[in-house]
Design a protein around this motif. Structure first.
Motif, mmCIF file in Angstrom:
data_model
loop_
_atom_site.group_PDB
_atom_site.id
_atom_site.type_symbol
_atom_site.label_atom_id
_atom_site.label_comp_id
_atom_site.label_asym_id
_atom_site.label_seq_id
_atom_site.Cartn_x
_atom_site.Cartn_y
_atom_site.Cartn_z
ATOM 1 N N LEU A 177 19.505 0.934 10.415
ATOM 2 C CA LEU A 177 19.684 1.677 9.037
ATOM 3 C C LEU A 177 18.858 2.922 9.239
ATOM 4 C CD1 LEU A 177 19.897 -1.021 6.413
ATOM 5 C CD2 LEU A 177 21.777 0.214 7.229
ATOM 6 N N ARG A 178 18.670 3.565 10.482
ATOM 7 C CA ARG A 178 17.591 4.537 10.550
ATOM 8 C C ARG A 178 18.078 5.749 10.148
ATOM 9 N NH1 ARG A 178 19.583 2.715 15.554
ATOM 10 N NH2 ARG A 178 20.783 4.042 16.899
ATOM 11 N N PHE A 179 19.484 6.038 9.545
ATOM 12 C CA PHE A 179 20.086 7.022 8.953
ATOM 13 C C PHE A 179 19.642 7.364 7.503
ATOM 14 C CE2 PHE A 179 23.206 4.554 7.258
ATOM 15 C CZ PHE A 179 23.442 3.756 8.165
ATOM 16 N N VAL A 180 19.060 6.072 7.068
ATOM 17 C CA VAL A 180 18.655 5.988 5.604
ATOM 18 C C VAL A 180 17.581 6.982 5.261
ATOM 19 C CG1 VAL A 180 18.216 4.621 3.630
ATOM 20 C CG2 VAL A 180 19.864 3.902 5.244
ATOM 21 N N SER A 181 17.500 7.726 4.273
ATOM 22 C CA SER A 181 16.197 8.507 3.976
ATOM 23 C C SER A 181 15.898 8.216 2.312
ATOM 24 C CB SER A 181 16.490 10.017 4.162
ATOM 25 O OG SER A 181 17.365 10.254 3.502
ATOM 26 N N GLY A 182 14.659 8.643 1.929
ATOM 27 C CA GLY A 182 14.500 8.406 0.374
ATOM 28 C C GLY A 182 12.903 7.897 0.174
ATOM 29 N N VAL A 183 12.677 7.410 -0.782
ATOM 30 C CA VAL A 183 11.363 6.975 -1.177
ATOM 31 C C VAL A 183 11.340 5.561 -1.730
ATOM 32 C CG1 VAL A 183 9.831 7.376 -3.339
ATOM 33 C CG2 VAL A 183 10.782 9.159 -1.999
ATOM 34 N N VAL A 184 10.462 4.831 -1.624
ATOM 35 C CA VAL A 184 10.134 3.477 -1.961
ATOM 36 C C VAL A 184 8.704 3.717 -2.601
ATOM 37 C CG1 VAL A 184 9.656 1.217 -1.751
ATOM 38 C CG2 VAL A 184 11.741 2.192 -0.640
ATOM 39 N N ASP A 185 8.662 3.185 -3.748
ATOM 40 C CA ASP A 185 7.205 3.363 -4.654
ATOM 41 C C ASP A 185 7.022 2.188 -5.231
ATOM 42 O OD1 ASP A 185 5.969 5.655 -7.147
ATOM 43 O OD2 ASP A 185 5.137 4.013 -6.245
ATOM 44 N N SER A 186 5.976 1.570 -4.247
ATOM 45 C CA SER A 186 5.639 0.118 -4.675
ATOM 46 C C SER A 186 4.436 -0.125 -5.751
ATOM 47 C CB SER A 186 4.850 -0.579 -3.511
ATOM 48 O OG SER A 186 4.446 -1.957 -3.900
ATOM 49 N N GLU A 187 4.640 -0.963 -6.699
ATOM 50 C CA GLU A 187 3.668 -1.185 -7.680
ATOM 51 C C GLU A 187 2.656 -2.350 -6.966
ATOM 52 O OE1 GLU A 187 5.075 1.756 -9.922
ATOM 53 O OE2 GLU A 187 3.246 0.443 -10.504
ATOM 54 N N ASP A 188 2.927 -3.051 -5.993
ATOM 55 C CA ASP A 188 2.297 -4.109 -5.450
ATOM 56 C C ASP A 188 1.250 -3.800 -4.570
ATOM 57 O OD1 ASP A 188 5.724 -5.380 -5.627
ATOM 58 O OD2 ASP A 188 4.116 -5.910 -7.085
ATOM 59 N N LEU A 189 1.511 -3.094 -3.742
ATOM 60 C CA LEU A 189 0.797 -2.774 -2.676
ATOM 61 C C LEU A 189 -0.415 -1.958 -3.238
ATOM 62 C CD1 LEU A 189 3.595 -1.479 0.099
ATOM 63 C CD2 LEU A 189 1.868 -3.435 0.093
ATOM 64 N N GLN A 190 -1.746 -2.268 -2.093
ATOM 65 C CA GLN A 190 -3.041 -1.456 -2.561
ATOM 66 C C GLN A 190 -2.853 -0.041 -2.208
ATOM 67 O OE1 GLN A 190 -4.885 -2.846 -4.635
ATOM 68 N NE2 GLN A 190 -3.267 -4.377 -4.489
ATOM 69 N N LEU A 191 -3.752 0.850 -2.755
ATOM 70 C CA LEU A 191 -3.567 2.316 -2.321
ATOM 71 C C LEU A 191 -3.949 2.502 -0.989
ATOM 72 C CD1 LEU A 191 -4.386 4.405 -5.404
ATOM 73 C CD2 LEU A 191 -2.362 4.591 -3.972
ATOM 74 N N ASN A 192 -4.992 1.731 -0.787
ATOM 75 C CA ASN A 192 -5.755 1.917 0.670
ATOM 76 C C ASN A 192 -5.444 0.814 1.553
ATOM 77 O OD1 ASN A 192 -6.937 0.218 -0.811
ATOM 78 N ND2 ASN A 192 -9.130 0.826 -0.368
ATOM 79 N N VAL A 193 -3.832 0.535 1.466
ATOM 80 C CA VAL A 193 -3.500 -0.684 2.177
ATOM 81 C C VAL A 193 -3.496 -0.337 3.687
ATOM 82 C CG1 VAL A 193 -1.126 0.259 1.934
ATOM 83 C CG2 VAL A 193 -1.546 -1.951 2.738
ATOM 84 N N SER A 194 -3.852 -1.203 4.508
ATOM 85 C CA SER A 194 -4.148 -0.827 6.012
ATOM 86 C C SER A 194 -2.910 -0.928 6.502
ATOM 87 C CB SER A 194 -5.233 -2.209 6.475
ATOM 88 O OG SER A 194 -4.158 -3.298 6.410
ATOM 89 N N ARG A 195 -2.753 -0.097 7.640
ATOM 90 C CA ARG A 195 -1.562 -0.216 8.459
ATOM 91 C C ARG A 195 -1.224 -1.568 8.942
ATOM 92 N NH1 ARG A 195 1.647 2.382 9.293
ATOM 93 N NH2 ARG A 195 3.143 2.506 10.976
ATOM 94 N N GLU A 196 -2.324 -2.558 9.424
ATOM 95 C CA GLU A 196 -1.960 -3.604 9.634
ATOM 96 C C GLU A 196 -0.981 -4.594 8.493
ATOM 97 O OE1 GLU A 196 -1.337 -6.887 11.805
ATOM 98 O OE2 GLU A 196 -2.240 -5.013 12.522
ATOM 99 N N THR A 197 -1.461 -4.456 7.241
ATOM 100 C CA THR A 197 -0.930 -5.274 6.127
ATOM 101 C C THR A 197 0.562 -4.439 5.974
ATOM 102 O OG1 THR A 197 -3.033 -5.185 5.147
ATOM 103 C CG2 THR A 197 -1.176 -5.850 3.662
#
Ligand SMILES: Nc1ncnc2c1ncn2[C@@H]1O[C@H](COP(=O)(O)OP(=O)(O)OP(=O)(O)O)[C@@H](O)[C@H]1O
Ligand SMILES: [Mg+2]
Length: 654
Positions: free
Chosen positions: A318-338
């Protein structure tokens, strides 16, 4: 300018050549490009400042300012975003990024009028400024650095970069010395209208500062004022968003300028809370098959841009899809790993994939209805107007091969993808679904027949199809390289096995001929048995076996891949990629009905004709190779043999 004038990279030169003289009616897009760049720069700084809050210093409010000064004919677009250092200025504004501009270059035709049109379609990023300015100065200070730099160019001879004695505190100012015929872009009302049209979705405040014309006492200096909503479009109630605003947002996130094929805008609540606004393009991006290509979905956390490099958010197909996902669950300074391995992203990936496939299924059924009602002469839309935009089948023609990668790499959605898949078939020029194929299978037919190759058109006349066609069976014509791979994983559809007509044994005997019932054994008499044995002996190591064919009707011979081996196309692909050294030995099938074979069978009884039979055997094998698109090992010998036999067919020269 006594500094070192650095030449533009060749590609930039080509763009500028067109842009600089562009009498392009939509010149206003330059402002859209600059605002889009400024917004990206603010997004990047907001994200970097999550881990390095000091980057925001005493100026945390990110914004974009447009300063119009009729007194000096200068229009500036200033942002207090991430900024660029000396090298970045030269690299980013002197070479072509893998952006919309690269796409623009891809499409250049050399025909000036056509190429001018392309500017609007693809956008040329930063370089569009040279449509309206004959001198451009970019002052920039990288966030967290003291030194500022000045990039300058006339858009023709090259550019210079020098240190800025009075550096900006942070961010970038693009200063345009407007051409005489571009003064309209200093007019406050014009600027407002352009921003409303193209940039209303920008999430950062765009402040307009319009200076009065010199000596113009009538107009009082305009207070700097915000001219856009500056709220995240995706967070607004859907009912308040116009089609135009969605379209412009798509252009911004997808770096493209056509109409999207589909849009998916929803808010998920419950275990996961997030809002997604996704777009599916209508046309294949130039780098769709570039292994570096990634989906274009940006991850936000509570309206703060986090990254546009989160591959795990969507599967590769699905690499042709573009857009935005805005999460309420993740932490702002979420680490790359998470982000990469966290459960939240995994869950979002599953849900987003499902939503995209749902939307494609909806589009597919919409097209089916429209074509059904079109054939029934109705016009679909209640008010009589036919639907605009590409149909699902048009879209499938562009993206089908990528979506089919999902059949290979996404077992969870395999059934759904099989329903969405469309194939070329012997039934006609159009696309068919597996459901349609199965619905019109012949009596006693319980397998889905297919043939793979480089081109569906060429496959239509393959000898291996003859018996199946004589029985009225439809055969899928698979000409995407990916077909070989998903067929290795997906063995059946609705309990019906996928069967290649160029590999292994096929038994069509239970399927009635269209018209006459066939008695298979009549073909396989003693004479033929003898001939088969002789051919096998004569061809030796060149073939795996020689057998009577159950798939030929008109042709004399064909090659078939060994039951336990690789199908021909897959073998060719693997050899092209040096994954295998040499081709396996094929099976030669002969058509016991064919006049030539019957005569050879007769000839096989006569030991004195052994030499001729050997020549004919080699001729037949090479003929079968040609039909299969396989190389003839010794074309010279083949042509000599062919001429010798053709000569025999002609009356002796007097
Ligand atoms: N205001 C800015 N602040 C920081 N970097 C910028 C700014 N404007 C441009 N750049 C840098 O210059 C590069 C080239 O910009 P350009 O607009 O030509 O391409 P793009 O934005 O990457 O893609 P597109 O062609 O879709 O606009 C950007 O990728 C960015 O790195
Ligand atoms: Mg840009």
């Amino acid at each position: 300018m006594d500094e070192l004038v650095q030449p533009f990279e060749a590609e930039v030169g080509r763009v500028l050549e067109i842009v600089v003289n562009a009498l392009y009616k939509e010149r206003a897009i330059f402002l859209r490009e600059l605002i889009s760049n400024a917004s990206d720069a603010c997004d990047k700084l907001r994200y970097e400042s999550l881990n390095r809050p000091e980057l925001l210093g005493s100026d945390p409010k990110l914004e974009i300012r447009i300063v119009a000064d009729p007194g000096t004919n200068i229009l500036s677009v200033v942002d207090n975003g991430i900024g660029m250092d000396k090298d970045e200025l030269a690299a980013n504004l002197g070479t072509i990024a893998r952006s919309g501009t690269a796409r623009f270059l891809e499409q250049l035709t050399g025909d000036r009028a056509k190429d001018l049109k392309l500017i609007g379609q693809f956008g040329v990023g930063f370089y569009s400024v040279f449509m309206v300015a004959d001198k451009v100065i970019v002052r920039s200070t990288r966030a967290g650095q003291d030194k500022g730099w000045i990039w300058a160019s006339d858009g023709k001879t090259g550019f210079t970069v020098r240190e800025d004695e009075e550096p900006l505190p942070r961010g970038t100012a693009v200063i345009l010395h407007l051409k005489d015929d571009a003064k309209e872009f200093l007019d406050a009302a014009r600027i407002r209208e352009i921003v409303r049209t193209y940039s209303d979705h920008i999430a950062f405040p765009i402040i307009l500062e319009a200076k009065p014309r010199p000596g113009d006492t009538r107009t009082k200096a305009h207070e700097p004022q915000q001219i856009n909503k500056a709220s995240a479009l995706w967070a607004r109630p859907r009912s308040e968003i116009t089609e135009e605003q969605y379209r412009e947002f798509y252009h911004h996130v997808a770096h493209t300028f056509d109409d999207p094929f589909a849009r998916i805008h929803f808010t998920a609540e419950g275990t996961l809370s997030y809002t997604a606004l996704l777009f599916l393009p209508a046309h294949r991006p130039f780098d769709l098959y570039d292994p570096r290509r990634r989906h274009g979905v940006r991850l936000y956390v509570r309206r703060v841009f986090i990254t546009d490099q989160l591959e795990e958010l969507l599967p590769r197909y699905l690499r042709f899809v573009s857009g935005v996902v805005d999460s309420e669950d993740l932490q702002l300074n979420v680490s790359r790993e998470t982000l990469q391995h966290g459960i939240v992203v995994q869950k979002m990936r599953r849900q987003l994939t499902k939503r995209v496939l749902d939307e494609l299924a909806r589009k597919a059924s919409e097209t089916a209805e429209t074509s059904a009602s079109a054939t029934a002469g109705e016009t679909g839309e209640p008010d009589g107007e036919v639907k605009k935009g590409p149909s699902y089948l048009d879209w499938w023609a562009e993206f089908g091969a990528v979506l089919k990668e999902g059949l290979f790499e996404d077992p969870d959605n395999r059934e759904r993808l099989l329903e969405l898949a469309r194939f070329k078939s012997t039934r006609g020029p159009g696309w068919v679904s597996l459901a349609e194929y199965v619905a019109r299978m012949r009596p006693n037919q319980d397998q889905i027949f297919y043939i793979t190759g480089e081109s569906a058109e060429a496959l239509r006349t393959s000898p291996q199809l003859e018996a199946a066609l004589a029985k009225g069976c439809e055969v899928l014509l698979l000409d995407d390289a990916v077909d070989e791979f998903w067929l290795g994983e997906v063995k059946e559809y609705q309990g019906k096995k996928f069967v290649s007509l160029t590999k292994g044994e096929v038994d069509l005997s239970r399927i009635p001929d269209e018209g006459k019932i066939e008695t298979p054994d009549e073909l396989y008499d003693e004479d033929l048995k003898r001939l088969l044995a002789k051919l096998k002996a004569l061809l030796g190591e060149e073939v795996k076996d020689v057998r009577a064919s159950k798939r030929l009707r008109e042709s004399a011979v064909c090659l078939v891949a060994d039951e336990h081996g690789l199908d021909f196309r897959l073998e060719r692909i693997l050899r092209q990629h040096h994954q295998i050294e040499r081709l396996a030995r094929p099976v030669l099938e002969v058509n016991g009905r064919h006049e030539l074979i019957r005569r050879m069978a007769a000839m096989a009884k006569d030991a004195s004709r052994e030499q001729d039979l050997a020549e004919l055997a080699k001729l037949l094998l090479d003929q079968a190779r040609i039909v299969q698109g396989e190389p003839v090992p010794d074309p010279g010998a083949f042509s000599r043999r062919m001429s010798a036999f053709l000569a025999r067919g002609l009356p002796a020269a007097a």
